[in-house]
Design a protein around this motif. Structure first.
Motif, short mmCIF file in Angstrom:
data_model
loop_
_atom_site.label_atom_id
_atom_site.label_comp_id
_atom_site.label_asym_id
_atom_site.label_seq_id
_atom_site.Cartn_x
_atom_site.Cartn_y
_atom_site.Cartn_z
N TYR A 8 -43.24 -37.35 28.99
CA TYR A 8 -43.71 -36.74 27.74
C TYR A 8 -45.14 -36.27 28.02
CZ TYR A 8 -44.54 -35.92 22.80
OH TYR A 8 -44.81 -35.31 21.60
N THR A 9 -45.34 -34.98 28.13
CA THR A 9 -46.65 -34.46 28.49
C THR A 9 -47.56 -34.47 27.27
OG1 THR A 9 -45.57 -33.03 30.11
CG2 THR A 9 -47.87 -32.57 29.59
N ALA A 46 -43.04 -30.74 23.97
CA ALA A 46 -43.13 -31.87 24.89
C ALA A 46 -41.92 -32.81 24.85
CB ALA A 46 -44.42 -32.65 24.62
N TYR A 51 -39.55 -31.48 27.31
CA TYR A 51 -39.97 -31.68 28.70
C TYR A 51 -39.53 -33.06 29.18
CZ TYR A 51 -43.25 -27.82 27.68
OH TYR A 51 -43.82 -26.63 27.31
#
Length: 304
Positions: free
Chosen positions: A263-264, A275, A278
């Motif tokens: 999870y950016t 996110a 991602y």
């Protein structure tokens, strides 16, 4: 040896990577991407390692992170010498532990088994021979070491299909190309303010604070990413699959091959709401929008 395509790509990337260097928030966000937990390693695992950051970019943010986490030596490799002045701004504090090298991932100027950890993020699609680049990176990984790769997956998601179409438009339409080239937070702010003035003249806010929230979705970090997608002369585009990349690791003798995701955090723009996809790249919603997405894989070379 670099060819004209790769040299052109380096020129494009140099522009926006220097912008990232001058923005502490962007630089710090990129540095934060390097963490042992993400790679499946115990905390402190980079201490004492020899690391190669292949295709480090002008600001060498990953190199900075590895050094900050205690790597014994980090070699930052990029085409030509023109980027080194930018990289030195951050890396000079680490003294001789940081080494800047001009070279290509297609013909690495290092002996076999030179590095404990090899890092290559988003570089191979911008070369004339990604498979050869992968084999070179595998060659310099030591037995017992790890090789991490980031590469964009196939263009079977809605967003990547749109990007590829708009890339063609960028090449063929001068007006569209000029709009992208001049796109930044300042020009976007002018356009957004115009939109909101018209809206506010016709109707009141539906949700308190909606205008400021809308403005917050767009910043320089977002537009640097957008310009990258259109301006870089991507040779292979989004042309890779997870199965294919796993096969490359297998052929080069790696073990414990795994795809990883995160999870950016710390986006201050629209990507904050992307996110979750991602992190969970295999969710149906993520597959719809991104297809195979950003393939991030790591493998270990068996000890001899």
């Amino acid at each position: 040896m670099e060819n004209s395509f790769e040299a052109e790509t380096r020129t494009v990337f140099d522009r926006y990577q220097r912008q990232q260097e001058n923005d502490d928030h962007i630089f710090d966000r990129l540095v934060s991407l390097i963490e042992e937990e993400y790679f499946g390693l115990p905390t402190g695992s980079f201490r004492g390692l020899d690391v190669l950051d292949a295709g480090c970019g002008s600001n060498a943010n990953a190199s900075y992170a590895f050094l900050d986490k205690g790597a014994r030596n980090v070699v930052s490799l990029e085409l030509s010498n023109d980027w080194m002045d930018c990289a030195r701004k951050r890396l000079s504090r680490f003294g001789p532990r940081s080494e800047l090298v001009a070279g290509s991932v297609l013909d690495l100027p290092f002996d076999d088994f030179s590095f404990d950890f090899v890092h290559c993020a988003g570089v191979l699609p911008h070369t004339s021979n990604p498979k050869k680049g992968f084999e070179e990176l595998a060659r310099v990984t030591r037995p017992g070491g790890s090789f991490f790769l980031t590469i964009m997956g196939t263009a079977n998601g809605v967003i990547y299909r749109c990007i590829n179409h708009l890339r063609e438009l960028y090449q063929s339409d001068e007006q569209f190309r000029s709009s992208i080239d001049n796109l930044d937070a300042s020009t976007a702010r002018e356009a957004i303010n115009w939109l909101l003035r018209i809206k506010d003249g016709e109707e009141k806010e539906y949700i308190p604070g909606e205008n400021e929230f809308f403005r917050s979705l767009f910043d320089d970090d977002l537009f640097v990413t957008i310009r990258d997608r259109f301006q870089a002369p991507t040779y292979h585009g989004f042309a890779f699959t997870e199965v294919q990349i796993r096969g490359w690791y297998d052929e080069c003798g790696f073990e414990k091959i795994r795809r990883i995701s995160r999870y950016t955090k710390n986006f201050h723009n629209l990507r904050r709401f992307l996110a979750p996809m991602y992190r969970h790249y295999d969710h149906p919603l993520a597959r719809f929008w991104f297809g195979d997405g950003c393939i991030q894989m790591i493998g270990e070379k068996p000890s001899t």
